[in-house]
Design an enzyme around this catalytic site. Sequence first.
Site, PDB file in Angstrom:
ATOM      1  N   GLY A  25       0.777  -1.224   0.000  1.00 27.62           N
ATOM      2  CA  GLY A  25       0.000   0.000   0.000  1.00 27.62           C
ATOM      3  C   GLY A  25       0.813   1.280   0.000  1.00 27.62           C
ATOM      4  O   GLY A  25       0.276   2.359  -0.258  1.00 27.62           O
ATOM      5  N   ASP A  26       2.109   1.190   0.278  1.00 25.86           N
ATOM      6  CA  ASP A  26       2.955   2.389   0.299  1.00 25.86           C
ATOM      7  C   ASP A  26       4.408   2.002   0.041  1.00 25.86           C
ATOM      8  O   ASP A  26       5.298   2.315   0.825  1.00 25.86           O
ATOM      9  CB  ASP A  26       2.823   3.107   1.643  1.00 25.86           C
ATOM     10  CG  ASP A  26       3.444   4.499   1.643  1.00 25.86           C
ATOM     11  OD1 ASP A  26       3.629   5.077   0.541  1.00 25.86           O
ATOM     12  OD2 ASP A  26       3.749   5.007   2.730  1.00 25.86           O
ATOM     13  N   LEU A  27       4.638   1.317  -1.070  1.00 30.04           N
ATOM     14  CA  LEU A  27       6.001   0.888  -1.400  1.00 30.04           C
ATOM     15  C   LEU A  27       6.801   2.074  -1.926  1.00 30.04           C
ATOM     16  O   LEU A  27       6.742   2.399  -3.099  1.00 30.04           O
ATOM     17  CB  LEU A  27       5.976  -0.216  -2.463  1.00 30.04           C
ATOM     18  CG  LEU A  27       5.635  -1.616  -2.006  1.00 30.04           C
ATOM     19  CD1 LEU A  27       5.720  -2.579  -3.189  1.00 30.04           C
ATOM     20  CD2 LEU A  27       6.549  -2.081  -0.896  1.00 30.04           C
ATOM     21  N   THR A  28       7.495   2.731  -1.032  1.00 33.37           N
ATOM     22  CA  THR A  28       8.415   3.796  -1.408  1.00 33.37           C
ATOM     23  C   THR A  28       9.786   3.412  -0.871  1.00 33.37           C
ATOM     24  O   THR A  28       9.911   2.540  -0.002  1.00 33.37           O
ATOM     25  CB  THR A  28       8.001   5.146  -0.815  1.00 33.37           C
ATOM     26  OG1 THR A  28       8.080   5.071   0.614  1.00 33.37           O
ATOM     27  CG2 THR A  28       6.587   5.530  -1.242  1.00 33.37           C
ATOM     28  N   ASN A  31      10.316   3.144   2.839  1.00 28.89           N
ATOM     29  CA  ASN A  31       9.717   2.060   3.612  1.00 28.89           C
ATOM     30  C   ASN A  31      10.461   0.739   3.502  1.00 28.89           C
ATOM     31  O   ASN A  31       9.880  -0.343   3.612  1.00 28.89           O
ATOM     32  CB  ASN A  31       8.245   1.897   3.225  1.00 28.89           C
ATOM     33  CG  ASN A  31       7.404   3.002   3.820  1.00 28.89           C
ATOM     34  OD1 ASN A  31       7.736   3.541   4.869  1.00 28.89           O
ATOM     35  ND2 ASN A  31       6.327   3.358   3.151  1.00 28.89           N
TER      36      ASN A  31
END
Length: 129
Positions: A25-28, A31
């Site tokens: 949901g927030d693969l940056t 992270n």
Amino acid sequence: PPAITCLLSLTASIISIHSSSCVHGDLTTSNFLLSPSHSIIPIDFGLSAICAPNAGTKKRKDNEMSGGNNNRIESFAVDLYVLERSIVSTHENGEEMVKVIVNEYKEKSREGDRVVQKLGEVRARGRKR
């Protein structure tokens, strides 16, 4: 460690997440952590969801994805797209890095072909915004 080793480890982490029927949901790049043994560790699963194979349309939990296998593939592709945008916007060789990740994902993930195909569709929608 060499950059390619980090990219392959990063991709293996993503495949592991997706193989567990989880969408991050927030693969940056913010992270992921690099461990002392040079493995990549994903963090911050606050926006994650379970995306069960062949799930029905009824949600079983608040954070569970629904809509069947098409939504599952779409969700995995969006995960990759978010990571792609993060890498391209912050790294000098971002496009080349993304190619390594996508090729490795396609080759090593059980659903890689379908996810990468869907990634192309997600990219096309993203460019229209």
